[in-house]
Design an enzyme around this catalytic site. Structure first.
Site, PDB file in Angstrom:
ATOM      1  N   GLY A 133       0.838  -1.188   0.000  1.00 31.99           N
ATOM      2  CA  GLY A 133       0.000   0.000   0.000  1.00 31.99           C
ATOM      3  C   GLY A 133       0.870   1.233   0.000  1.00 31.99           C
ATOM      4  O   GLY A 133       2.033   1.182   0.421  1.00 31.99           O
ATOM      5  N   GLN A 177       2.884   9.946   1.563  1.00 27.50           N
ATOM      6  CA  GLN A 177       4.197   9.287   1.601  1.00 27.50           C
ATOM      7  C   GLN A 177       5.102   9.706   0.450  1.00 27.50           C
ATOM      8  O   GLN A 177       6.314   9.500   0.518  1.00 27.50           O
ATOM      9  CB  GLN A 177       4.034   7.761   1.597  1.00 27.50           C
ATOM     10  CG  GLN A 177       3.364   7.246   2.874  1.00 27.50           C
ATOM     11  CD  GLN A 177       3.323   5.742   2.889  1.00 27.50           C
ATOM     12  OE1 GLN A 177       2.397   5.143   2.323  1.00 27.50           O
ATOM     13  NE2 GLN A 177       4.325   5.124   3.505  1.00 27.50           N
ATOM     14  N   CYS A 202       5.956  -0.133   7.527  1.00 29.67           N
ATOM     15  CA  CYS A 202       5.529   1.060   6.787  1.00 29.67           C
ATOM     16  C   CYS A 202       6.708   1.579   5.992  1.00 29.67           C
ATOM     17  O   CYS A 202       7.814   1.684   6.514  1.00 29.67           O
ATOM     18  CB  CYS A 202       5.047   2.120   7.770  1.00 29.67           C
ATOM     19  SG  CYS A 202       4.538   3.650   6.959  1.00 29.67           S
ATOM     20  N   LEU A 203       6.476   1.940   4.745  1.00 28.83           N
ATOM     21  CA  LEU A 203       7.546   2.449   3.886  1.00 28.83           C
ATOM     22  C   LEU A 203       8.085   3.790   4.383  1.00 28.83           C
ATOM     23  O   LEU A 203       9.170   4.200   3.975  1.00 28.83           O
ATOM     24  CB  LEU A 203       7.044   2.591   2.446  1.00 28.83           C
ATOM     25  CG  LEU A 203       6.616   1.275   1.770  1.00 28.83           C
ATOM     26  CD1 LEU A 203       5.981   1.566   0.414  1.00 28.83           C
ATOM     27  CD2 LEU A 203       7.787   0.313   1.619  1.00 28.83           C
ATOM     28  N   HIS A 224      -4.304   0.852   7.825  1.00 28.71           N
ATOM     29  CA  HIS A 224      -2.980   1.486   7.810  1.00 28.71           C
ATOM     30  C   HIS A 224      -2.951   2.654   6.816  1.00 28.71           C
ATOM     31  O   HIS A 224      -2.491   3.751   7.153  1.00 28.71           O
ATOM     32  CB  HIS A 224      -1.935   0.418   7.431  1.00 28.71           C
ATOM     33  CG  HIS A 224      -0.526   0.918   7.376  1.00 28.71           C
ATOM     34  ND1 HIS A 224       0.444   0.482   8.249  1.00 28.71           N
ATOM     35  CD2 HIS A 224       0.082   1.799   6.542  1.00 28.71           C
ATOM     36  CE1 HIS A 224       1.586   1.106   7.966  1.00 28.71           C
ATOM     37  NE2 HIS A 224       1.397   1.891   6.932  1.00 28.71           N
ATOM     38  N   GLU A 225      -3.466   2.407   5.624  1.00 29.44           N
ATOM     39  CA  GLU A 225      -3.415   3.458   4.594  1.00 29.44           C
ATOM     40  C   GLU A 225      -4.367   4.598   4.925  1.00 29.44           C
ATOM     41  O   GLU A 225      -4.034   5.769   4.718  1.00 29.44           O
ATOM     42  CB  GLU A 225      -3.717   2.874   3.210  1.00 29.44           C
ATOM     43  CG  GLU A 225      -2.743   1.788   2.741  1.00 29.44           C
ATOM     44  CD  GLU A 225      -1.276   2.170   2.864  1.00 29.44           C
ATOM     45  OE1 GLU A 225      -0.942   3.361   2.702  1.00 29.44           O
ATOM     46  OE2 GLU A 225      -0.455   1.274   3.154  1.00 29.44           O
ATOM     47  N   HIS A 250      -2.800   6.972   7.294  1.00 29.85           N
ATOM     48  CA  HIS A 250      -1.876   7.919   6.664  1.00 29.85           C
ATOM     49  C   HIS A 250      -2.607   9.201   6.260  1.00 29.85           C
ATOM     50  O   HIS A 250      -2.057  10.295   6.372  1.00 29.85           O
ATOM     51  CB  HIS A 250      -1.242   7.304   5.409  1.00 29.85           C
ATOM     52  CG  HIS A 250      -0.003   6.495   5.674  1.00 29.85           C
ATOM     53  ND1 HIS A 250       1.126   7.037   6.228  1.00 29.85           N
ATOM     54  CD2 HIS A 250       0.285   5.193   5.437  1.00 29.85           C
ATOM     55  CE1 HIS A 250       2.068   6.103   6.328  1.00 29.85           C
ATOM     56  NE2 HIS A 250       1.582   4.963   5.859  1.00 29.85           N
TER      57      HIS A 250
HETATM   58 NI    NI Z   1       2.623   3.157   5.854  1.00 31.26          NI
END
Ligand code: NI
Length: 188
Positions: A46, A51, A99-100, A141-142, A145
């Site tokens: 995702g 991000q 998480c990226l 999670h997304e 964000h």
């Molecule tokens: Ni993330």
């Protein structure tokens, strides 16, 4: 299309609520194309617009499995209904999330097992997804964000302290940190 840098925790765009999409033009299509390319290269399941430094309510996801839901897509201006969240301790084996924007780290967190996401696709058609299990986790999670929340902000002890220590150790937690999928080798 291009792969975009992914900003790391501490960058203000990650920590503020994003804005509704109001312009469904060419720029939105370009943003989403870049998000898919960046997510695939990372690789990630995702990616949310903040991000890559864009404060809009857009996320992409890619989590193929055998259910009937479209497991790859984009959701614009989403809403999220969340089922009950267990009070049990998070399990390091089954509940560990990454998480990226906190690259290379994983910490366990309890999430709801079931969610309903609504929103719009790129053509402004309404979408509704009923997700469970890990797919439901990705949706939560997304969506977080877009609210300016990272999963590390939700951790319980001792994981909250462990995450803070890791972020400090890497010199994150302040503006200006990012990495580029395909160039920077990060085990996210
Ligand atoms: Ni993330």
């Amino acid at each position: 299309m291009s792969i975009r840098s992914i900003v790391i925790t501490g960058e203000p765009v990650l920590h503020n609520r994003t804005l509704e999409v109001t312009n469904w033009g060419k720029e939105l299509r370009q943003l989403v194309a870049d998000m898919f390319e960046t997510m695939d290269e990372a690789p990630g399941v995702g990616l949310a617009a903040p991000q890559i430094g864009v404060a809009l309510r857009v996320f992409t996801y890619d989590y193929p499995d055998e259910s009937d839901n479209p497991r790859r897509g984009v959701i614009i201006n989403p809403t999220l209904e969340v089922g009950p969240i267990s009070n049990e301790e998070p399990d390091e084996e089954t509940d560990s999330e990454g998480c990226l924007s906190v690259p290379g780290e994983r910490f366990p967190l309890k999430r709801a097992d079931n969610v309903r996401v609504t929103g719009f696709d790129l053509d402004k058609n309404p979408i509704q997804i009923d997700a469970d299990g890990w797919f439901a986790r990705i949706m939560q999670h997304e969506f977080d964000h877009l609210e300016g929340m990272l999963y590390v902000d939700r951790l319980v002890e001792p994981y909250a302290s462990m995450a803070s220590a890791a972020i400090e150790e890497f010199g994150w937690g302040k503006p200006g940190c990012s990495w580029l999928p395909g160039r920077d080798d990060i085990d996210a």
